[in-house]
Design a protein around this motif. Structure first.
Motif, PDB file in Angstrom:
ATOM      1  N   LYS A 128       1.078  -1.282  -0.036  1.00 22.16           N
ATOM      2  CA  LYS A 128      -0.072   0.027   0.162  1.00 22.16           C
ATOM      3  C   LYS A 128       0.776   1.401  -0.080  1.00 22.16           C
ATOM      4  O   LYS A 128       2.110   1.356   0.360  1.00 22.16           O
ATOM      5  CB  LYS A 128      -0.857  -0.081   1.242  1.00 22.16           C
ATOM      6  CG  LYS A 128      -0.150   0.264   2.530  1.00 22.16           C
ATOM      7  CD  LYS A 128      -1.050   0.320   3.787  1.00 22.16           C
ATOM      8  CE  LYS A 128      -1.426   1.727   3.922  1.00 22.16           C
ATOM      9  NZ  LYS A 128      -1.831   2.195   5.123  1.00 22.16           N
ATOM     10  N   PRO A 171       1.973   4.477   1.893  1.00 21.26           N
ATOM     11  CA  PRO A 171       2.124   4.501   3.399  1.00 21.26           C
ATOM     12  C   PRO A 171       1.376   5.713   3.747  1.00 21.26           C
ATOM     13  O   PRO A 171       0.891   5.461   4.982  1.00 21.26           O
ATOM     14  CB  PRO A 171       3.376   5.071   3.445  1.00 21.26           C
ATOM     15  CG  PRO A 171       4.234   5.338   2.318  1.00 21.26           C
ATOM     16  CD  PRO A 171       3.424   4.371   1.250  1.00 21.26           C
ATOM     17  N   ALA A 200      -1.857  -4.247   4.637  1.00 19.27           N
ATOM     18  CA  ALA A 200      -0.597  -3.363   4.106  1.00 19.27           C
ATOM     19  C   ALA A 200      -0.063  -3.869   3.030  1.00 19.27           C
ATOM     20  O   ALA A 200       0.222  -3.223   2.132  1.00 19.27           O
ATOM     21  CB  ALA A 200       0.197  -3.315   5.220  1.00 19.27           C
ATOM     22  N   GLU A 201      -0.205  -5.353   2.817  1.00 19.98           N
ATOM     23  CA  GLU A 201       0.484  -5.788   1.824  1.00 19.98           C
ATOM     24  C   GLU A 201      -0.135  -7.199   1.374  1.00 19.98           C
ATOM     25  O   GLU A 201      -0.666  -7.760   2.290  1.00 19.98           O
ATOM     26  CB  GLU A 201       2.014  -6.431   2.291  1.00 19.98           C
ATOM     27  CG  GLU A 201       2.898  -6.959   1.500  1.00 19.98           C
ATOM     28  CD  GLU A 201       4.152  -7.249   1.978  1.00 19.98           C
ATOM     29  OE1 GLU A 201       5.064  -6.982   1.600  1.00 19.98           O
ATOM     30  OE2 GLU A 201       4.146  -8.282   2.944  1.00 19.98           O
ATOM     31  N   PHE A 208       9.499  -5.952  10.733  1.00 23.44           N
ATOM     32  CA  PHE A 208       7.955  -5.383  10.845  1.00 23.44           C
ATOM     33  C   PHE A 208       7.066  -6.179  11.273  1.00 23.44           C
ATOM     34  O   PHE A 208       7.141  -7.378  11.610  1.00 23.44           O
ATOM     35  CB  PHE A 208       7.609  -5.396   9.208  1.00 23.44           C
ATOM     36  CG  PHE A 208       6.342  -4.868   8.850  1.00 23.44           C
ATOM     37  CD1 PHE A 208       5.649  -3.645   9.290  1.00 23.44           C
ATOM     38  CD2 PHE A 208       5.272  -5.871   8.335  1.00 23.44           C
ATOM     39  CE1 PHE A 208       4.293  -3.327   9.006  1.00 23.44           C
ATOM     40  CE2 PHE A 208       3.974  -5.589   8.042  1.00 23.44           C
ATOM     41  CZ  PHE A 208       3.462  -4.230   8.621  1.00 23.44           C
ATOM     42  N   SER A 238       6.506 -10.421   6.910  1.00 20.17           N
ATOM     43  CA  SER A 238       6.976 -10.084   5.787  1.00 20.17           C
ATOM     44  C   SER A 238       6.484  -8.693   5.178  1.00 20.17           C
ATOM     45  O   SER A 238       5.251  -8.225   5.755  1.00 20.17           O
ATOM     46  CB  SER A 238       6.475 -11.115   4.746  1.00 20.17           C
ATOM     47  OG  SER A 238       5.107 -10.633   4.005  1.00 20.17           O
ATOM     48  N   LEU A 239       7.545  -7.990   4.543  1.00 25.39           N
ATOM     49  CA  LEU A 239       7.033  -6.684   3.995  1.00 25.39           C
ATOM     50  C   LEU A 239       7.817  -6.383   2.899  1.00 25.39           C
ATOM     51  O   LEU A 239       8.748  -6.907   2.808  1.00 25.39           O
ATOM     52  CB  LEU A 239       7.235  -5.467   5.113  1.00 25.39           C
ATOM     53  CG  LEU A 239       6.776  -4.100   4.528  1.00 25.39           C
ATOM     54  CD1 LEU A 239       5.081  -4.141   4.622  1.00 25.39           C
ATOM     55  CD2 LEU A 239       7.360  -2.947   5.624  1.00 25.39           C
ATOM     56  N   MET A 240       7.103  -5.859   1.820  1.00 25.55           N
ATOM     57  CA  MET A 240       7.886  -5.788   0.552  1.00 25.55           C
ATOM     58  C   MET A 240       9.253  -4.795   0.726  1.00 25.55           C
ATOM     59  O   MET A 240       9.921  -4.465  -0.224  1.00 25.55           O
ATOM     60  CB  MET A 240       7.125  -5.326  -0.716  1.00 25.55           C
ATOM     61  CG  MET A 240       6.426  -6.528  -1.008  1.00 25.55           C
ATOM     62  SD  MET A 240       4.884  -6.230  -2.023  1.00 25.55           S
ATOM     63  CE  MET A 240       5.552  -5.647  -3.576  1.00 25.55           C
ATOM     64  N   LEU A 241       9.375  -4.076   1.898  1.00 23.03           N
ATOM     65  CA  LEU A 241      10.222  -2.954   1.959  1.00 23.03           C
ATOM     66  C   LEU A 241      11.747  -3.695   2.460  1.00 23.03           C
ATOM     67  O   LEU A 241      11.432  -4.750   3.119  1.00 23.03           O
ATOM     68  CB  LEU A 241      10.005  -2.002   2.924  1.00 23.03           C
ATOM     69  CG  LEU A 241       8.932  -1.282   2.306  1.00 23.03           C
ATOM     70  CD1 LEU A 241       8.351   0.083   3.349  1.00 23.03           C
ATOM     71  CD2 LEU A 241       9.310  -0.472   1.186  1.00 23.03           C
ATOM     72  N   ARG A 246       8.583   9.143   2.051  1.00 20.48           N
ATOM     73  CA  ARG A 246       7.977   8.611   0.732  1.00 20.48           C
ATOM     74  C   ARG A 246       7.611   6.861   1.292  1.00 20.48           C
ATOM     75  O   ARG A 246       6.853   6.666   0.843  1.00 20.48           O
ATOM     76  CB  ARG A 246       8.853   8.699  -0.378  1.00 20.48           C
ATOM     77  CG  ARG A 246       8.214   8.957  -1.632  1.00 20.48           C
ATOM     78  CD  ARG A 246       8.976   9.094  -2.542  1.00 20.48           C
ATOM     79  NE  ARG A 246      10.247   8.180  -2.875  1.00 20.48           N
ATOM     80  CZ  ARG A 246      11.455   8.472  -2.990  1.00 20.48           C
ATOM     81  NH1 ARG A 246      11.801   9.944  -2.507  1.00 20.48           N
ATOM     82  NH2 ARG A 246      12.390   7.543  -3.134  1.00 20.48           N
ATOM     83  N   LEU A 247       8.771   6.412   1.555  1.00 22.08           N
ATOM     84  CA  LEU A 247       8.575   5.017   1.970  1.00 22.08           C
ATOM     85  C   LEU A 247       7.828   4.637   3.012  1.00 22.08           C
ATOM     86  O   LEU A 247       6.940   3.545   2.958  1.00 22.08           O
ATOM     87  CB  LEU A 247      10.203   4.317   2.154  1.00 22.08           C
ATOM     88  CG  LEU A 247      10.959   4.228   0.893  1.00 22.08           C
ATOM     89  CD1 LEU A 247      12.207   3.946   0.970  1.00 22.08           C
ATOM     90  CD2 LEU A 247      10.202   3.360  -0.195  1.00 22.08           C
ATOM     91  N   PHE A 248       7.874   5.376   4.291  1.00 26.69           N
ATOM     92  CA  PHE A 248       7.284   4.780   5.338  1.00 26.69           C
ATOM     93  C   PHE A 248       6.345   5.769   5.948  1.00 26.69           C
ATOM     94  O   PHE A 248       5.623   5.383   6.746  1.00 26.69           O
ATOM     95  CB  PHE A 248       8.316   4.901   6.349  1.00 26.69           C
ATOM     96  CG  PHE A 248       9.134   3.426   6.514  1.00 26.69           C
ATOM     97  CD1 PHE A 248       8.906   2.183   6.829  1.00 26.69           C
ATOM     98  CD2 PHE A 248      10.302   3.680   5.575  1.00 26.69           C
ATOM     99  CE1 PHE A 248       9.783   0.993   6.563  1.00 26.69           C
ATOM    100  CE2 PHE A 248      11.344   2.694   5.328  1.00 26.69           C
ATOM    101  CZ  PHE A 248      11.055   1.391   5.961  1.00 26.69           C
ATOM    102  N   GLY A 303       3.078   3.852   7.892  1.00 29.24           N
ATOM    103  CA  GLY A 303       1.890   3.424   7.163  1.00 29.24           C
ATOM    104  C   GLY A 303       1.596   2.373   7.170  1.00 29.24           C
ATOM    105  O   GLY A 303       0.290   1.952   6.479  1.00 29.24           O
ATOM    106  N   TYR A 304       2.244   1.050   7.466  1.00 33.87           N
ATOM    107  CA  TYR A 304       1.990  -0.256   7.205  1.00 33.87           C
ATOM    108  C   TYR A 304       1.554  -0.860   8.512  1.00 33.87           C
ATOM    109  O   TYR A 304       0.771  -1.822   8.591  1.00 33.87           O
ATOM    110  CB  TYR A 304       3.152  -0.875   6.629  1.00 33.87           C
ATOM    111  CG  TYR A 304       3.779  -0.217   5.340  1.00 33.87           C
ATOM    112  CD1 TYR A 304       3.053  -0.099   4.212  1.00 33.87           C
ATOM    113  CD2 TYR A 304       5.102   0.488   5.493  1.00 33.87           C
ATOM    114  CE1 TYR A 304       3.655   0.283   3.228  1.00 33.87           C
ATOM    115  CE2 TYR A 304       5.487   1.260   4.401  1.00 33.87           C
ATOM    116  CZ  TYR A 304       4.877   1.192   3.027  1.00 33.87           C
ATOM    117  OH  TYR A 304       5.340   1.877   2.074  1.00 33.87           O
TER     118      TYR A 304
END
Lengths: 151, 281
Positions: free
Chosen positions: A22, A24, A87-88, B144, B180-183, B197-199, B222-223
């Motif tokens: 998503k 953020p 979120a993902e 995360f 898991s998180l795509m970051l 921008r990322l978080f 944000g996640y």
């Protein structure tokens, strides 16, 4: 992005890895769909939308449709909360209806949970009354480039 | 045949009237004027046309092409002169803008184009430090925790994991135990704007106060929630002149050019008596 597939080995179907994160500062994700289009032997175009990944523990109903994620939109304040959705979303999906002889395309569609539409913000900020039938929420979405299968 | 009879002769009337009409016609339909002025296509102009053509097409024009160029030039010149004579250049926004641009181009004093000196650059940087700020940079690891998966257990899980991470020796894989998180689990020299921008902004703000070299958290993004270990932090700072010399020199020159234009315009303006007729309030 996007891509081309051709000459599928017999008895095998294409498999896709799809992942979405998503924004953020945006809304959570409701589901990821793969849209498949194919040309049958008569030259007619068909399209089908598959739900492939979704938030929470929802199960598709008897008709194969995934229940709605619900909505947290509060129209009296034009706000929403990220208490539903994910979120993902990441998954691997294999086309269950693959026919190696048919031309086809696939693309992914990611759908956010419902958020207030601009009309809802107008109602709150400007105190206007919307016309009957005005849509007050929407689900923002993102699309991938297509992957083409050409036998 | 006497004169009286001659005066009554219809043929004579016809001839006299015919001559008069013919004379009137000649007078009325005579060419309105001689060619107003000459259009001279000088040898220098032809060379110039040739050169422009060569620059565009990477070869010299042929005989007939050159003829076409000259003809076109004559047409251009004739139409230009007629248009100016009709006053079509007046009150035309595009023409005015172009003329203003040409004059301002002439204004630019070449003596100002000289390289700014070192002390001048230093002073400019000092006076405009805010424009050259170097963003803070952060290197960190993150684990995360997904609120969608953990639900109400999130806080307890975070506290437990934080204790585990703090107890483990340096260099151990920090990712195990998280979701898991795509970051990326590790970021190096990420700028503040990159983090936003990322978080999300909340995450960036929270990390400003995080200790260095120690697991910290949970920090909300944000996640979801993150446990973070800041490895190094470079504070926001004003750069040395050597780092931003080119940008400072460019900006200083641009400012001088603008100041030069303004000064010359002011001098010009003083030569005019200006009256603005505003509507009565």
């Amino acid at each position: 992005m996007g891509g081309d597939l051709s000459r599928a080995p017999s008895g095998k179907a294409p498999t896709f890895l799809v992942g979405a994160l998503k924004d953020p500062i945006g809304a959570n994700l409701d589901r990821v769909q793969i849209v498949k289009g194919w040309l049958d032997a008569k030259g007619e175009l068909h399209e089908k939308v598959y739900d492939v990944a979704w938030s929470g523990a929802r199960k598709p109903g008897a008709d194969g449709r995934l229940p709605s994620v619900g909505s947290t939109v509060d129209l009296s304040t034009a706000t929403w909360t990220n208490t539903i959705g994910a979120a993902e979303l990441v998954t691997v999906w294999k086309d269950p209806d693959f026919d190696a002889g048919e031309r086809a395309f696939y693309y992914a569609r990611v759908i956010e949970i419902p958020t207030p539409r601009w009309t809802a913000y107008d109602v709150v900020r400007l105190g206007v009354t919307p016309l009957p039938g005005t849509a007050m929420t929407l689900t923002e979405r993102a699309y991938s480039s297509p992957i083409w299968y050409t036998p | 045949m006497n004169a009286r009879r001659l005066a009554g002769e219809p043929l004579l009337h016809f001839l006299l009237l015919g001559a008069a009409l013919f004379g009137l016609h000649r007078w009325v339909s005579a060419p309105a004027r001689e060619p107003a002025s000459e259009i001279v296509v000088s040898r220098g102009r032809i060379d110039n046309l040739k050169q422009t053509f060569t620059q565009t097409w990477q070869r010299a024009p042929t005989e007939s092409e050159l003829e076409g160029l000259v003809e076109d030039h004559i047409r251009d010149e004739a139409l230009y002169r007629e248009a100016v004579a009709l006053g079509l250049d007046r009150d035309d926004t595009v023409v005015r803008r172009r003329l203003r641009q040409k004059l301002e181009f002439l204004f630019e004093d070449p003596s100002l184009a000289g390289e700014p000196t070192e002390p001048e650059l230093e002073r400019y940087l000092e006076e405009n430090a805010a424009e050259y700020r170097v963003e803070s940079r952060l290197s960190f690891s993150q684990v995360f925790l997904d609120p969608g998966k953990r639900g109400p257990e999130l806080e307890a899980d975070a506290a437990r994991l934080l204790a585990e991470l703090r107890a483990q020796p340096d260099g151990a894989d920090p990712v195990s135990g998280g979701d898991s998180l795509m970051l990326s689990p590790r970021y190096e020299n990420a700028s503040a704007s990159e983090l936003v921008r990322l978080f999300g902004a909340e995450f960036e703000t929270a990390l400003r106060g995080a200790p260095v070299g120690e697991w910290f958290g949970p920090v909300t993004s944000g996640y979801g929630a993150h446990l973070v270990r800041v490895e190094s932090r470079e504070a926001e700072r004003t750069p040395e002149l050597a780092e931003v010399r080119d940008a400072v020199a460019r900006d200083l020159e641009a400012r001088r050019r603008q100041e030069g234009l303004d000064a010359q315009y002011q001098a010009l303006r003083e030569r005019y008596l200006i009256r603005v007729e505003r509507a009565d309030p």
